[in-house]
Scaffold this active site. Sequence first.
Site, mmCIF file in Angstrom:
data_model
loop_
_atom_site.group_PDB
_atom_site.id
_atom_site.type_symbol
_atom_site.label_atom_id
_atom_site.label_comp_id
_atom_site.label_asym_id
_atom_site.label_seq_id
_atom_site.Cartn_x
_atom_site.Cartn_y
_atom_site.Cartn_z
ATOM 1 N N ASP A 1 0.860 -1.182 0.000
ATOM 2 C CA ASP A 1 0.000 0.000 0.000
ATOM 3 C C ASP A 1 0.900 1.237 0.000
ATOM 4 O O ASP A 1 1.905 1.288 0.720
ATOM 5 C CB ASP A 1 -0.894 0.000 1.251
ATOM 6 C CG ASP A 1 -1.871 1.165 1.245
ATOM 7 O OD1 ASP A 1 -2.925 1.045 0.603
ATOM 8 O OD2 ASP A 1 -1.560 2.194 1.883
ATOM 9 N N ASN B 1 -2.583 13.418 -4.317
ATOM 10 C CA ASN B 1 -3.850 13.785 -4.946
ATOM 11 C C ASN B 1 -4.357 15.142 -4.442
ATOM 12 O O ASN B 1 -4.840 15.966 -5.226
ATOM 13 C CB ASN B 1 -4.904 12.710 -4.676
ATOM 14 C CG ASN B 1 -4.786 11.524 -5.619
ATOM 15 O OD1 ASN B 1 -4.309 11.665 -6.745
ATOM 16 N ND2 ASN B 1 -5.206 10.359 -5.156
ATOM 17 N N HIS C 1 -5.504 14.806 -9.302
ATOM 18 C CA HIS C 1 -5.632 13.386 -9.647
ATOM 19 C C HIS C 1 -4.799 13.006 -10.871
ATOM 20 O O HIS C 1 -4.375 11.847 -10.996
ATOM 21 C CB HIS C 1 -7.101 13.035 -9.878
ATOM 22 C CG HIS C 1 -7.897 13.035 -8.606
ATOM 23 N ND1 HIS C 1 -7.798 12.025 -7.673
ATOM 24 C CD2 HIS C 1 -8.797 13.925 -8.092
ATOM 25 C CE1 HIS C 1 -8.600 12.276 -6.656
ATOM 26 N NE2 HIS C 1 -9.214 13.427 -6.871
ATOM 27 N N ASP D 1 -2.370 9.835 -10.987
ATOM 28 C CA ASP D 1 -2.309 8.806 -12.027
ATOM 29 C C ASP D 1 -0.874 8.601 -12.507
ATOM 30 O O ASP D 1 -0.426 7.470 -12.732
ATOM 31 C CB ASP D 1 -3.193 9.193 -13.207
ATOM 32 C CG ASP D 1 -4.680 9.113 -12.888
ATOM 33 O OD1 ASP D 1 -5.021 8.530 -11.835
ATOM 34 O OD2 ASP D 1 -5.490 9.630 -13.677
ATOM 35 N N ASP E 1 -4.579 2.680 -4.496
ATOM 36 C CA ASP E 1 -3.123 2.681 -4.355
ATOM 37 C C ASP E 1 -2.649 1.400 -3.674
ATOM 38 O O ASP E 1 -1.646 1.382 -2.977
ATOM 39 C CB ASP E 1 -2.658 3.906 -3.569
ATOM 40 C CG ASP E 1 -3.225 3.962 -2.147
ATOM 41 O OD1 ASP E 1 -4.209 3.243 -1.880
ATOM 42 O OD2 ASP E 1 -2.688 4.701 -1.307
ATOM 43 N N ARG F 1 13.923 -3.228 -1.616
ATOM 44 C CA ARG F 1 14.335 -2.534 -2.838
ATOM 45 C C ARG F 1 13.176 -1.741 -3.434
ATOM 46 O O ARG F 1 13.337 -0.609 -3.906
ATOM 47 C CB ARG F 1 14.859 -3.528 -3.868
ATOM 48 C CG ARG F 1 16.209 -4.129 -3.528
ATOM 49 C CD ARG F 1 16.871 -4.718 -4.764
ATOM 50 N NE ARG F 1 16.013 -5.684 -5.437
ATOM 51 C CZ ARG F 1 16.005 -6.993 -5.146
ATOM 52 N NH1 ARG F 1 16.792 -7.466 -4.185
ATOM 53 N NH2 ARG F 1 15.215 -7.814 -5.814
#
Length: 344
Positions: free
Chosen positions: A202, A210, A215, A219, A245, A266
Amino acid sequence: MNATTDITNLSASALDRLMPMHLIVSPAGLVIRTGPTLAKLLPSSGAEGGDLFDLMEVVRPTRVCCIADLCADGGAALHLRLRDHPRTRFKGLAVQLPGSGGYLVNLSFGIAVADAVRDHTLTQSDFADTDLTVEMLYLIEAKTAVMNESRNLNLRLQSARIDAEEKAFTDTLTGLRNRRAMDHVLACLLGQGARFALMHLDLDYFKDVNDSFGHAAGDRVLQVVASVLIAETRSADTVARIGGDEFVIIFDRQEDPSALTAIAERIIERLEQPIAVSDRSCRISGSAGIVISTHYVSPTADLMLADADAALYASKHDGRGCVTLGEGLPAAASDRAKPSERSA
């Protein structure tokens, strides 16, 4: 007059038109004349003057072994084939010519007509107008056209089905797999009893992107995240975006906790690099939870996803930007990537 007009009272051209695949054979078995279509099928050196039985072999009746046998028993139907490649087959009938003692042999292809037309590049003009072979050729051509169109239609339908399935399994924004694809892969791996690991990732601070940049910027960030995940995984692995997300990575045949932790570290390190958005840059991070199928007696998709989700929120609770190995494993120092200093 020549032998043909003596016997048939027809000119050579008329005989060629009526029976373009005929032979006139002498009493000694030598070919005196051939029809124009048959001439195309015989050796380029020409058949006239040669022995009929050197050009063709009689398949049936087996008793026919010389010229005198051709008209035995009232002239039984003959089955012949060329001795030379491509060994074209014929059906034929021989009758003895009055006066000269020679023979008229008329041939056709029978059911082998399609092969003969292909092998010898024949056209409608090579057959008599009354020959039903022409009608058969029309049918074959029509059938071939229908079969080709059917095959092309099937190919188009198959391509459309594959394209539809691909779209159904793809997240349109990032090009990653979607939740449906993830569910499908999990079902397959679990059904096969395969060994694999599952990481739930997450993004941290994504809402700030955002809210601050819009937005469109969000994206762009998701697309960059997708490229990072693809770069840090193998082609055999499945990378899916399952929510706004949220991402899930399924590592095929990977069960080493240390290796999995290193991969997650990583990924998180790369996610924390500034991301350019137009003429500005933003920063995010990621929190991850990992579970391994071999740590379960009877793994299920729901159980593994729930445990990975719980491990993810343990990472969030520990300060974000780290990875937790789930399913009750000890929280040793080597099991976690500690939060790094970053700009919010």
